[in-house]
Scaffold this motif. Structure first.
Motif: not given
Length: 215
Positions: A27-33, A122-129, A211-212
């Motif tokens: 699973k991706p490192t930051y997947s929800r699971t 985490a959402m703010l980090i994605i928006i900063l990118d 994003k995962a």
């Protein structure tokens, strides 16, 4: 001094259940699971990901025994994990990571902001990118990249643009004179301090991993 995180053999069952969750495999490192299990065990997602690689490779005799016992018996594994979670004191520091200083950084990134519970760091980090991919004139709801991020994060494009506008207040190169009175200014500043002055490729790679969690 922060001590190393402690791994316990009981965790293999929970991690194997995550590995066997469809689609079966890494699973991706930051997947929800992975993030939800990391927060439950108070272990960084990167650590769980490395341990999951050991499951994928059947790296040790112990892992092979557990795999042979449960890989074709998901209901039996589910019962074992449920029993483990039901143990008195499960998740308590005194029982599972005695003497370990818990590192809260990754956990805080996935907890709702006090200022707006629709958002997380985490959402703010994605928006900063996203911010570094655009110029101020393109930080508008009609921009396809803004719409893509809004869909991913389940926000309105207008909401993303409002956060991008707050990010402009954090950008020392813009030197904005007028200050936006937004409750999101502090959490945006905190994310900027962590990533705004980093190599943008580092931020982009981390945001892509995050994003995962939202897919």
């Amino acid at each position: 001094m922060t001590r190393k995180h402690v791994w316990h053999d009981d965790y293999w069952l929970m991690l194997m259940q995550a590995y066997l969750k469809k689609p079966t495999g890494m699973k991706p490192t930051y997947s929800r699971t992975m993030v939800e299990l990391s927060m439950e065990l108070h272990l960084p997602p990167q650590m769980l990901h490395k341990r999951m690689e050991q499951i994928a490779n059947l790296s040790t005799p112990r892992i092979k025994r557990i795999w042979n016992t449960y890989c074709q018996k998901p209901k039996q594994l589910e019962r074992a994990v449920r029993l483990l979670r039901g143990m008195t004191g499960f998740g308590a520091a005194s029982e599972f990571y005695e003497g370990v200083e818990v590192e809260e950084t990754f956990e805080k990134d996935f907890r709702p902001l006090t200022e707006d519970d629709r958002l997380t760091p985490a959402m703010l980090i994605i928006i900063l990118d996203l911010y570094f991919q655009l110029t101020p004139p393109t930080m508008v709801p009609q921009t396809p990249e803004v719409q893509d991020v809004a869909r991913l994060l389940k926000l309105k494009a207008d909401d993303v643009c409002q956060i991008l506008e707050v990010m402009q207040q954090c950008d020392p190169y813009l030197n904005r004179q007028a200050v936006i009175l937004s409750p999101l200014l502090l959490p945006c500043q905190q994310v900027w301090q962590r990533f705004g002055n980093e190599d943008q490729s580092v931020l982009a790679a981390h945001a892509n991993e995050l994003k995962a969690y939202f897919k």
